[in-house]
Design an enzyme around this catalytic site. Structure first.
Site, PDB file in Angstrom:
ATOM      1  N   THR A  27      29.587  17.331  24.719  1.00 26.91           N
ATOM      2  CA  THR A  27      29.192  16.694  25.983  1.00 26.91           C
ATOM      3  C   THR A  27      27.681  16.774  26.194  1.00 26.91           C
ATOM      4  O   THR A  27      27.084  15.858  26.765  1.00 26.91           O
ATOM      5  CB  THR A  27      29.924  17.320  27.188  1.00 26.91           C
ATOM      6  N   ILE A 104      35.944  14.419  16.635  1.00 28.06           N
ATOM      7  CA  ILE A 104      35.977  13.412  15.566  1.00 28.06           C
ATOM      8  C   ILE A 104      34.612  12.750  15.379  1.00 28.06           C
ATOM      9  O   ILE A 104      34.492  11.757  14.676  1.00 28.06           O
ATOM     10  CB  ILE A 104      37.051  12.334  15.868  1.00 28.06           C
ATOM     11  N   HIS A 120      41.455  16.710  13.913  1.00 23.52           N
ATOM     12  CA  HIS A 120      41.851  15.387  14.392  1.00 23.52           C
ATOM     13  C   HIS A 120      41.165  14.241  13.644  1.00 23.52           C
ATOM     14  O   HIS A 120      41.137  13.112  14.122  1.00 23.52           O
ATOM     15  CB  HIS A 120      41.595  15.287  15.903  1.00 23.52           C
ATOM     16  N   CYS A 149      39.646  -5.595   6.049  1.00 22.65           N
ATOM     17  CA  CYS A 149      39.083  -5.207   4.753  1.00 22.65           C
ATOM     18  C   CYS A 149      38.400  -6.402   4.099  1.00 22.65           C
ATOM     19  O   CYS A 149      38.978  -7.494   4.030  1.00 22.65           O
ATOM     20  CB  CYS A 149      40.203  -4.687   3.867  1.00 22.65           C
ATOM     21  N   CYS A 152      40.635  -7.130   0.629  1.00 25.79           N
ATOM     22  CA  CYS A 152      41.987  -7.699   0.585  1.00 25.79           C
ATOM     23  C   CYS A 152      42.433  -8.303   1.915  1.00 25.79           C
ATOM     24  O   CYS A 152      43.506  -8.906   1.987  1.00 25.79           O
ATOM     25  CB  CYS A 152      42.993  -6.629   0.150  1.00 25.79           C
ATOM     26  N   THR A 190      36.578  23.923  24.847  1.00 26.57           N
ATOM     27  CA  THR A 190      37.953  23.431  24.820  1.00 26.57           C
ATOM     28  C   THR A 190      38.777  24.127  25.881  1.00 26.57           C
ATOM     29  O   THR A 190      38.634  25.325  26.103  1.00 26.57           O
ATOM     30  CB  THR A 190      38.608  23.628  23.432  1.00 26.57           C
ATOM     31  N   SER A 191      39.636  23.349  26.534  1.00 30.04           N
ATOM     32  CA  SER A 191      40.506  23.916  27.563  1.00 30.04           C
ATOM     33  C   SER A 191      41.777  24.498  26.949  1.00 30.04           C
ATOM     34  O   SER A 191      42.615  25.060  27.650  1.00 30.04           O
ATOM     35  CB  SER A 191      40.862  22.834  28.590  1.00 30.04           C
ATOM     36  N   ASN A 213      33.450  28.248  27.831  1.00 33.88           N
ATOM     37  CA  ASN A 213      33.967  26.997  28.389  1.00 33.88           C
ATOM     38  C   ASN A 213      33.632  26.940  29.872  1.00 33.88           C
ATOM     39  O   ASN A 213      33.639  27.957  30.551  1.00 33.88           O
ATOM     40  CB  ASN A 213      35.487  26.903  28.195  1.00 33.88           C
ATOM     41  N   ILE A 231      27.557  25.418  26.629  1.00 30.82           N
ATOM     42  CA  ILE A 231      27.621  26.025  25.294  1.00 30.82           C
ATOM     43  C   ILE A 231      26.292  25.955  24.533  1.00 30.82           C
ATOM     44  O   ILE A 231      25.911  26.898  23.832  1.00 30.82           O
ATOM     45  CB  ILE A 231      28.783  25.409  24.478  1.00 30.82           C
TER      46      ILE A 231
END
Length: 240
Positions: A27, A104, A120, A149, A152, A190-191, A213, A231
């Site tokens: 964040t 991610i 993830h 793609c 293809c 993270t919660s 957190n 953090i």
């Protein structure tokens, strides 16, 4: 001794650190998390984000999925913040053994971290569902409609774990190994409500469990140190 000083002291006296992180780590790099008041779950779309980011929605409403995905998930200009940078430095110094992340966005790697276990998946890996050809995030960002793609014509799918999909067993096994062997486990941003990912931290066996957190978590009472500061700010105090 302040809590920040305690944290710095614990890091200094540990040489097998594992970091387990979530959306709150990014964040400060300008990427919205999912559950905060200004997070993705509180923004208004035709469908709720958890519906859009599901396997069945991707298959049935692919174009609508990609409209949201390009708009909200591909923050390719985001830069690592102090948490990412310091974690990379700790790894280089041999103190940090692994990062286990629910994110991610690839910012840990952008900061220089090598051993990053992505529970993830990553927006930086995309594959044709027909021929499995690889495509990077830039290709996805610059595509329109349903990305196809160029070899293809098949539909491209991000290597991201959607709702209704299972996590990669190899990644889980490696994460469990590092967490269960760590002398210090830092949980940040993270919660701890997304399972099965959140359940992995319960395999930690040591006595240096640190939670960083902004809001409280169910693990706070089990932690040896709890910090509710940003953090990046906490990690900025770590000097190698």
């Amino acid at each position: 001794m302040t809590d920040i000083e305690k944290f710095v002291d614990m890091v200094k006296n540990s040489d097998n650190i594992v970091f387990f992180g979530g959306a709150g780590v990014s964040t400060e790099s300008g990427i919205p998390d999912f559950r905060s008041t200004d997070g993705l779950y509180n923004q208004h779309y035709k469908y709720p984000p958890e519906t859009i980011l599901s396997h069945s929605f991707f298959m049935d409403n692919t174009e609508e999925f990609y409209r949201f995905y390009r708009d909200k998930m591909l923050a390719l200009d985001a830069q690592p913040n102090m948490a990412h940078i310091k974690l990379a430095e700790l790894e280089k110094a041999g103190k940090l053994k692994a990062i286990v992340t629910q994110n991610i966005d690839g910012l840990h790697q952008k900061a220089g971290s090598q051993n990053v276990l992505e529970l993830h998946g990553s927006v930086h890996r995309n594959f044709c569902m027909h021929c499995n050809k690889f495509f990077d995030a830039e290709y996805m960002k610059n595509s329109t409609g349903i990305p196809k793609c160029d070899a293809c014509g098949g539909i491209i799918k991000p290597d991201v774990v959607l709702y209704e999909e299972g996590l990669d067993n190899d990644v889980i096994e490696q994460s469990l190994y590092y967490i269960s062997h760590a002398d210090m486990l830092i949980i940040g941003g993270t919660s701890l409500v997304v399972y099965p990912a959140a359940g992995l931290v319960r395999y930690y066996r040591g006595h240096k469990l640190v939670l960083i957190n902004k809001s409280s978590t169910d693990m706070d009472s089990a932690a040896d140190l709890v910090l509710h500061d940003p953090i990046g700010e906490v990690f900025s105090h770590v000097k190698l």
